[in-house]
Design an enzyme around this catalytic site. Structure first.
Site, short mmCIF file in Angstrom:
data_model
loop_
_atom_site.label_atom_id
_atom_site.label_comp_id
_atom_site.label_asym_id
_atom_site.label_seq_id
_atom_site.Cartn_x
_atom_site.Cartn_y
_atom_site.Cartn_z
N GLU A 101 5.32 0.43 7.05
CA GLU A 101 5.71 -0.23 8.12
C GLU A 101 7.46 -0.02 8.50
O GLU A 101 7.89 -0.22 9.34
CB GLU A 101 5.33 -1.88 8.11
CG GLU A 101 5.71 -2.53 9.34
CD GLU A 101 5.23 -3.92 9.58
OE1 GLU A 101 4.39 -4.23 8.72
OE2 GLU A 101 5.96 -4.75 10.37
N SER B 282 -7.91 -12.17 12.73
CA SER B 282 -8.30 -10.66 12.94
C SER B 282 -8.71 -10.23 14.14
O SER B 282 -9.50 -10.95 14.64
CB SER B 282 -9.06 -10.32 11.64
OG SER B 282 -9.47 -8.95 11.94
N ARG C 2 -3.77 -4.36 21.51
CA ARG C 2 -3.11 -5.80 21.27
C ARG C 2 -2.21 -6.18 22.33
O ARG C 2 -1.91 -7.37 22.98
CB ARG C 2 -2.37 -5.91 19.95
CG ARG C 2 -3.39 -5.65 18.78
CD ARG C 2 -2.87 -5.65 17.65
NE ARG C 2 -4.16 -5.64 16.62
CZ ARG C 2 -3.82 -5.25 15.20
NH1 ARG C 2 -2.58 -4.88 14.87
NH2 ARG C 2 -4.94 -5.54 14.31
N HIS D 252 0.57 -9.75 18.20
CA HIS D 252 -0.78 -9.89 17.96
C HIS D 252 -1.26 -10.99 18.94
O HIS D 252 -0.82 -12.05 18.88
CB HIS D 252 -1.10 -10.12 16.60
CG HIS D 252 -2.73 -9.96 16.27
ND1 HIS D 252 -3.68 -10.70 16.90
CD2 HIS D 252 -3.27 -8.88 15.44
CE1 HIS D 252 -4.96 -10.22 16.21
NE2 HIS D 252 -4.56 -9.11 15.34
N SER E 230 -2.71 0.53 10.56
CA SER E 230 -1.58 0.43 9.75
C SER E 230 -2.03 0.43 8.21
O SER E 230 -1.23 1.14 7.55
CB SER E 230 -1.08 -1.05 9.84
OG SER E 230 -2.15 -2.04 9.54
N LEU E 231 -3.08 0.25 7.62
CA LEU E 231 -3.38 0.34 6.56
C LEU E 231 -3.47 1.73 6.23
O LEU E 231 -2.98 2.21 5.23
CB LEU E 231 -4.83 -0.19 6.18
CG LEU E 231 -4.66 -1.97 6.03
CD1 LEU E 231 -6.31 -2.39 5.76
CD2 LEU E 231 -3.82 -2.55 5.27
N LEU F 2 0.72 -1.23 -0.05
CA LEU F 2 0.04 -0.04 0.04
C LEU F 2 0.84 1.34 0.00
O LEU F 2 0.52 2.15 -0.65
CB LEU F 2 -0.92 -0.01 1.18
CG LEU F 2 -2.34 -0.70 1.12
CD1 LEU F 2 -2.76 -0.66 2.45
CD2 LEU F 2 -3.02 -0.25 0.03
N ALA F 3 1.92 1.22 0.95
CA ALA F 3 2.64 2.33 1.05
C ALA F 3 3.54 2.85 -0.41
O ALA F 3 3.36 3.96 -0.82
CB ALA F 3 3.58 2.33 2.06
#
Lengths: 252, 595
Positions: free
Chosen positions: B377, B251, B286, B237, B392-393, B14-15
């Site tokens: 990230e 998730s 988390r 996580h 994060s997204l 994505l980044a």
């Protein structure tokens, strides 16, 4: 299913090919059985101990992988003759000896790695995107129903893994057919309110040679799709739409 | 007219993709590098959703509240100004992704639906089933393909980053990369370079990360003198499916949709998160949930059937609802474990998931090397000591939106076009990398590089994750140095010069071990507990001594060199630090009227 000779071992036959054009041959390996083992974990064991059953030291088999949870589409291969993802191929559910081969419809690069770049070229051909004006802030997107969102989500799960193409009798290196994955993308974008604005461009992209009329209706694609995408439904929808579009063009 | 600058973007998650798109929109041309076809990048693994305070549920949510949740969730280690900017940009980012065709779940009115995630009381997370990362990545992949057709982007898929090329003034002017199949090593000139290479999950062997997440590009940058920040902050996580080859994420959205975590205690189900943290229950952040699970399993011995697992239970929710909202992750569980989570509780355990730390960047996403940017990230900037789920997204896309235009602006200020930089700089860098690869190819000692990586992962996971003790951290650093000396005695069983994965892995492993020391020694030196970093011997947050960004810089010396450490102050100018607790409501802060 346990190995008949030694239940503590997993026997795996890997079709090896050093490089494009090189001859291929089978190599047989055995690795220690553990519960919950998948084909990836077996291949990882072979990296640490690349020795055949005959005791011959060899190179670790080469394969592609990334996510290992069946969302990236990398680890496609033929497992006991079936096109699928190696990560979800659990040893306990496979008949032994397990046979691993590269896909046959794409050029082999090495061992289990094949060149699937043609699939991405086909995504260009069918213009598989929403032609937005830009990514700057233009406010909300179009409203649409949850029902349509769910239908589109299902189609949009395609990870370009190539299983449908491997199973398709019409698809191959000597055929121009673009195959179910790309046709499904036509439907995915033509059902979006913005994508529909240039639906005809996408329809026309599959109306020529290698397009939708090359589908032989074998329906193999839908049976092997790891994401259970209704590929035959997409083909039927796009087929109908191209027919209508052709008539409209004639009349218009 | 001056010749257009080319940019290099390394990494197609994505980044990297958003950086590419924004750079193209700013009139640049981009060479996009990725070890895999970009559509297979690790962003696909993100499941639950993307945060943005769109406030469609009448809950009074706002970007400021999102900001407060994120900074509080990160235990006041993040520089606050960029976090606020990200939260303010978030609603627009979500609308944009919807315009790009992401099939977000909808409400009856046809609007986007939002669900709850950890560390907040608001429905702030937009989602596309339970494979939101995959769907967002595909949307950006499609837009980049469009730019590719228009000739603005050249893709170099199957190429791996080997290092930056700097000119005589220390400015980044290009990269060296190798093709993973042909093994060709080449230089590529650029006006600016962005690394978007993701996290270093493979340092820990098995994690929720894709196997491509070696952290090698970040580690190479560190070895080239780029500052690496907050390396010790590794998110574990709470809920993953244990596996032989990887630990598969389950998730947080499972809890966001009402999933409950429990074990048997005195013959009855014990919903321990709900009891320990009544204000947030199963939706604590988390780090909190992970520590609670470790306590219940290891300290109290209450793991299911004596194993290191707890139940994550969805079976009380109607199956039809689950299929609509969580279908993808239910499929993953059923495929790998053989049980249907709509009928029986899932068995899960914590797993290494995300690195809050990464390459240090300024507010334009530029690293300490001029002209070299980092996004996503691989950069350290947003999440402080603990990242909130579904941030994060957002941070990946936001970083790309900042970096694209910033790189274009940077190029405008360059006195010399990259093509005018003397070729001696490129030739030198190329020769250095070719020599290194050739050296690896000739290694013929007794050690197996894949075995060394396994040992590294086991040590890192055992000692440098959830609960950290200084003697064990020290022992781990000693172990890494032992692995480094054994690395010199690796043998490469594959002598071929074509798609030689053993050579690639051995080369990556060198850099990974260097980065493992940054993580381990960073943890050793930080004598406090903050966010994901927890030391029972130092159980409290110590703002006086450690509300600081850890900066690691490579120092030469000995055979392998070592990290040198310094500490930068944190910009807490917007929200005054307060104790972080989740048994009671976190309280809020009031946005200044200027916002």
């Amino acid at each position: 299913m346990a190995n008949e000779t030694d239940p503590k071992m997993v026997e795996v036959h890997v079709k090896r090919q050093e490089k494009p054009g090189a001859p291929s041959q089978w190599e047989v390996f055995r690795v220690k059985y553990r519960p919950n083992l998948n084909v990836i974990a077996v291949l990882q064991d072979l990296q640490i101990r690349p020795v055949t059953v005959e005791g011959k030291a060899t190179t670790p088999p080469a394969w592609e992988s990334a996510c290992l949870e069946e969302v990236c589409g990398s680890c496609s291969m033929l497992i006991n003759g079936k096109p699928r993802q190696a990560c979800t191929a659990l040893i306990d559910q496979l008949q032994q000896p397990i046979r691993l081969e590269p896909f046959s419809k794409f050029p082999v690069i090495r061992d289990l790695i094949v060149d699937r770049s043609r699939m991405f070229d086909h995504l260009k051909q069918v213009r598989a995107w929403i032609p937005v004006d830009g990514t700057y802030d233009l406010g909300q997107g179009p409203r649409y129903s949850q029902e349509l969102a769910l239908t589109r989500y299902k189609m949009s799960e395609c990870m370009t893994c190539g299983c449908c193409l491997e199973a398709c009798p019409q698809y191959g290196t000597h055929s121009p057919f673009i195959g179910p994955q790309a046709i499904n993308q036509v439907r995915l974008f033509n059902t979006h309110p913005t994508g529909a604005l240039n639906a005809s461009e996408r329809l026309e992209s599959v109306m020529g040679e290698g397009g939708i009329t090359d589908c032989g209706d074998a329906q193999n694609c839908v049976k092997v799709c790891p994401k259970k995408i209704p590929l035959t439904e997409s083909i039927a929808e796009v087929s109908r739409a191209t027919t209508l579009h052709a008539i409209k063009t004639l009349v218009g | 007219m001056a010749e257009t600058h080319r940019l290099v973007v390394v990494g197609g998650g994505l980044a990297g993709l958003m950086t590419t798109i924004r750079a193209c929109e700013a009139g640049m041309e981009v060479d996009l590098f990725s070890v895999v076809p970009v559509k297979r990048s690790h962003s696909v693994c993100a499941q639950g959703g993307i945060n943005g305070a769109v406030n469609t549920k009448g809950e009074g949510d706002s970007p400021w509240e999102h900001f407060d949740d994120s900074v509080y969730g990160g235990d006041f280690l993040a520089n606050q100004p960029p976090v606020l900017k990200m939260c303010e940009a978030a609603p627009g980012i979500i609308y944009l992704m919807d315009r790009l065709g992401v099939p977000f779940n909808r409400t009856g009115e046809g609007l986007m639906d939002f669900r709850r995630f950890g560390g907040t009381k608001h429905h702030r997370t937009a989602f596309a089933g339970a494979s939101t990362g995959q769907q967002l990545l595909y949307a950006l992949d499609e837009q980049v393909r469009r730019f590719e057709v228009e000739g603005k982007v050249r893709k170099f898929e199957g190429w791996e980053y080997l290092g930056a090329v700097k000119d005589g003034e220390g400015v980044c002017r290009g990269i060296v990369a190798t093709h993973l199949v042909t093994m060709e090593v080449r230089v590529f000139r650029a006006g600016a370079v962005a690394l978007a290479t993701g996290g270093p999950g493979m340092l820990f062997g098995k994690s929720t990360n894709s196997v491509i997440n070696t952290g090698s590009a970040a580690a190479i940058s560190y070895l080239q003198g780029v500052k690496y920040a907050n390396g010790e902050f590794i998110q574990v996580h709470p809920t993953a499916i244990p596996g032989e080859d990887k630990l598969r994420l389950m998730s947080e959205s499972a809890r966001g949709e009402g999933g409950r975590v429990w074990v048997m205690k005195e013959g009855k189900p014990w919903y321990f998160l709900e009891e320990m943290y009544p204000a947030y229950g199963n939706l604590v952040p988390r780090d909190i949930a992970t520590r609670a699970i470790h306590k219940v399993v290891y300290d109290m011995g209450l793991g299911i059937d004596g194993n290191a697992v707890v139940y994550l239970d969805l079976s009380h929710i109607p199956a039809a609802t689950l299929k609509k909202k969580l279908g993808a992750i239910l499929d993953i569980y059923e495929k790998f474990m053989g049980d249907d989570p709509t009928k029986v509780p899932m068995k899960v355990f914590p797993a290494v998931h995300y690195s809050m730390g990464g390459l240090w960047v300024d507010y334009d996403q530029m690293t300490s090397t001029p002209g070299l940017f980092a996004v996503g990230e691989v950069d350290y900037s947003i999440h402080g000591a603990n990242r909130l789920g579904a941030n994060s997204l957002l941070s990946c896309i936001y970083a790309g939106m900042v970096a694209g235009p910033a790189m274009a602006k940077w190029c405008k200020g360059l006195k010399k076009h990259e093509n005018e930089v003397p070729s001696s700089f490129f030739d030198g860098a190329l020769k250095q990398q070719i020599d290194l690869v050739e050296k690896v190819k000739k290694m013929d000692g007794p050690e197996n590089p894949f075995q060394l990586a396994r040992e590294l992962g086991e040590w890192m996971t055992r000692n440098v994750t959830v609960t950290r003790y200084n003697p064990k951290l020290q022992a781990t650093d000693d172990k890494i140095q032992e692995l480094q000396s054994r690395w010199k005695n690796c043998g490469i069983s594959d002598r071929g010069n074509w798609a030689n994965q053993s050579v690639h892995h051995t080369r990556q492993l060198y850099a990974m071990m260097q980065l493992a020391r940054v993580v381990t020694l960073g943890a050793l030196r930080r004598n406090e507990s903050r966010g994901a970093h927890y030391k029972p011997d130092f159980p409290n947050r110590d703002d006086a001594n450690f509300m600081k960004t850890t900066i690691a810089q490579y120092r030469e010396g000995g055979v392998f060199g070592e990290p040198g450490f310094s500490y930068d102050p944190v910009d807490v100018s917007l929200i005054k630090p307060r104790p972080r607790k989740y048994d009671v409501d976190k309280g809020g802060t009031v946005a200044p009227t200027a916002h």
